[in-house]
Write an enzyme that holds these catalytic residues in place. Structure first.
Site, PDB file in Angstrom:
ATOM      1  N   ASN A 122      -7.327  -0.743  -5.083  1.00 35.13           N
ATOM      2  CA  ASN A 122      -7.396  -2.152  -4.715  1.00 35.13           C
ATOM      3  C   ASN A 122      -8.844  -2.644  -4.740  1.00 35.13           C
ATOM      4  OD1 ASN A 122      -6.643  -4.717  -3.489  1.00 35.13           O
ATOM      5  ND2 ASN A 122      -7.589  -3.907  -1.614  1.00 35.13           N
ATOM      6  N   GLU A 123      -9.089  -3.680  -5.522  1.00 35.46           N
ATOM      7  CA  GLU A 123     -10.392  -4.333  -5.617  1.00 35.46           C
ATOM      8  C   GLU A 123     -11.555  -3.349  -5.798  1.00 35.46           C
ATOM      9  OE1 GLU A 123     -10.766  -7.108  -2.357  1.00 35.46           O
ATOM     10  OE2 GLU A 123      -9.530  -8.578  -3.409  1.00 35.46           O
TER      11      GLU A 123
ATOM     12  N   TRP B 193       0.820  -1.209   0.000  1.00 34.90           N
ATOM     13  CA  TRP B 193       0.000   0.000   0.000  1.00 34.90           C
ATOM     14  C   TRP B 193       0.860   1.268   0.000  1.00 34.90           C
ATOM     15  CZ3 TRP B 193      -2.924  -3.295  -1.459  1.00 34.90           C
ATOM     16  CH2 TRP B 193      -3.889  -4.007  -0.778  1.00 34.90           C
TER      17      TRP B 193
ATOM     18  N   TYR C 141      -9.631 -16.358  -4.578  1.00 30.63           N
ATOM     19  CA  TYR C 141      -9.933 -16.832  -3.229  1.00 30.63           C
ATOM     20  C   TYR C 141     -11.112 -17.806  -3.271  1.00 30.63           C
ATOM     21  CZ  TYR C 141      -6.874 -13.111  -1.508  1.00 30.63           C
ATOM     22  OH  TYR C 141      -5.787 -12.302  -1.254  1.00 30.63           O
TER      23      TYR C 141
ATOM     24  N   GLU D 242      -3.258 -11.487  -6.228  1.00 31.28           N
ATOM     25  CA  GLU D 242      -3.545 -11.993  -4.880  1.00 31.28           C
ATOM     26  C   GLU D 242      -4.118 -13.394  -5.023  1.00 31.28           C
ATOM     27  OE1 GLU D 242      -6.033  -9.865  -2.152  1.00 31.28           O
ATOM     28  OE2 GLU D 242      -5.188  -7.905  -2.649  1.00 31.28           O
TER      29      GLU D 242
ATOM     30  N   TRP E 254      -0.755 -13.999  -1.297  1.00 35.80           N
ATOM     31  CA  TRP E 254      -1.236 -13.252  -0.124  1.00 35.80           C
ATOM     32  C   TRP E 254      -1.103 -14.158   1.094  1.00 35.80           C
ATOM     33  CZ3 TRP E 254      -3.078  -8.254   0.271  1.00 35.80           C
ATOM     34  CH2 TRP E 254      -3.557  -7.890   1.549  1.00 35.80           C
TER      35      TRP E 254
END
Length: 409
Positions: free
Chosen positions: A200-201, A85, A271, A312, A352
């Site tokens: 991010n996302e 970040w 994920y 990720e 991640w």
């Protein structure tokens, strides 16, 4: 004990082989050419890790050894890309405490991260804002605008409100023009930074058409590139959700969000343990992962013509034993390698997350502390070796083709 000894020997030999992998080529800006990254004229493939915590930990000089040791461990395991970040908006330990007001101590932490990454031969992907509320994100930007009298109905006004957008453009300019307090190099001039990440996302659930997100990407990508044309730019993961029946409507789309010429490469996250029904077994996880990764690689390659990173991915330790988790992680690497060996769009994976020893408060179930997880370290080292071999093979092939071409002219 005999099996354990053999495992340790294998890891030792893999580490020894990685010592011969040159990281001197880390100098220079990474570019994209077609579906490949290029560094100093050669195809660039790499294995990487997420460590979002680097700036906040490095802002405390007494804790900087954790950043240094993580980078050193990463390199010894062949990991040469780190995603982290470059934001912390409001709240505790802010980088930006209020619009346009920056915390010098936090910025010096980021200075150290970039300086140390450069020293270790690590490339950085720096994310500029969070869709989620962690570390402030778009909710904090919207809150700041409300406090200035703006009539805002939801956090999605982050993408449309003129005042909020000006706050964000200012953050882009401030970070990119930051001069490192350690070595005096402007961030926008430092090839240690591989790429900037717009957000991010990203999510914009209030507009399922995707038009709001498209307009925002167009505006912000053009603005960033007007300041910095040397670095790569990506917009971050947007799922190809309809095909996979994930019941997700984020107002984003993998192909349309990445089609702009200012966006240099694509990224996805993976994920399955969160996305699939509870209790989905290993075979279901493996099948989904293979399909998810291969479909996005195909779109990135044939539709968009851009390289892709799995930016990720992970599985929660509480849901799978170590052996199963290692197999699942290996399935991601397998998909990447299959594409890479063919000169395809997949250029690397960024696990991640990698965590330093002593940062127990940051454990999230997906973390890997290399010294605690020798089997997972073995999977990572093996992948680093494989992706390096791909890079070397393609570089040799490229040089041979160049030589033949020169002979024929």
């Amino acid at each position: 004990m005999r099996h354990c000894g053999m495992f340790v020997l294998v890891i030792f030999l893999l580490h020894e082989s990685l010592k011969n992998v040159s990281v001197s080529a880390q100098s220079g800006f990474i570019k994209s050419r077609g579906v490949q990254f290029i560094l100093n004229g050669s195809p660039y493939y790499a294995n990487g890790f997420n460590a979002y915590w680097l700036m906040s930990v490095a802002s405390n000089p007494s804790q900087r050894n954790k950043v240094s040791s993580t980078f050193q461990e990463a390199v010894s395991n062949g990991l040469t890309i780190s995603r982290t970040w470059a934001f912390s908006d409001g709240g505790n330990q802010p980088l930006q405490s209020s619009p346009g007001v920056y915390n010098e101590q936090m910025f010096q932490g980021l200075d150290f991260v970039i300086y140390e990454a450069r020293r270790r031969g690590i490339k950085l992907i720096l994310s500029l804002v969070n869709n989620h509320g962690d570390f402030g994100g778009k909710a904090q930007y919207v809150k700041w605008a409300r406090e200035q009298g703006q009539n805002i109905s939801s956090d999605d006004d982050f993408y449309t409100n003129s005042v909020v957008k000006e706050f964000y453009r200012n953050h882009i300019k401030t970070v990119l023009s930051r001069r490192n307090s350690i070595n005096g190099v402007e961030y926008m001039s430092d090839p240690t930074v591989m790429a900037w990440e717009l957000i991010n996302e990203p999510r914009c659930t209030s507009d399922s058409s995707g038009n709001t997100m498209q307009a925002w990407i167009t505006e912000m990508a053009s603005y960033l590139k007007s300041i910095d044309k040397d670095h790569l730019l990506e917009v971050e993961y947007a799922p190809k959700d309809k095909q996979f029946n994930l019941n997700i409507n984020h107002g984003t789309n993998f192909i349309t969000n990445n089609q702009f010429p200012e966006i240099d490469f694509t990224t996805i996250h993976s994920y399955p343990d969160q996305w699939l029904p509870a209790g989905a077994n290993k075979d279901s996880q493996l099948s989904f992962t293979s399909n998810w990764i291969n479909t996005h690689i195909q779109d990135s390659q044939t539709v968009l013509g851009k390289p892709m990173l799995v930016a990720e991915f992970g599985w929660n330790k509480s849901r799978f034993d170590a052996n199963t988790r290692d197999q699942l992680l290996g399935s991601v690497y397998s998909g990447i390698n299959t594409s890479a060996r063919r000169g395809g769009a997949a250029a690397g994976g960024i696990i991640w997350q990698l965590l330093a020893e002593g940062l127990d408060s940051l454990r999230d179930g997906y973390e890997t502390v290399l010294k605690e997880s020798p089997s997972t370290a073995g999977v990572i080292v093996s992948q680093s070796r494989s992706i390096t071999q791909v890079r070397q093979t393609l570089a040799r092939r490229r040089n041979m083709e160049k030589g033949r071409s020169e002979m024929n002219t």
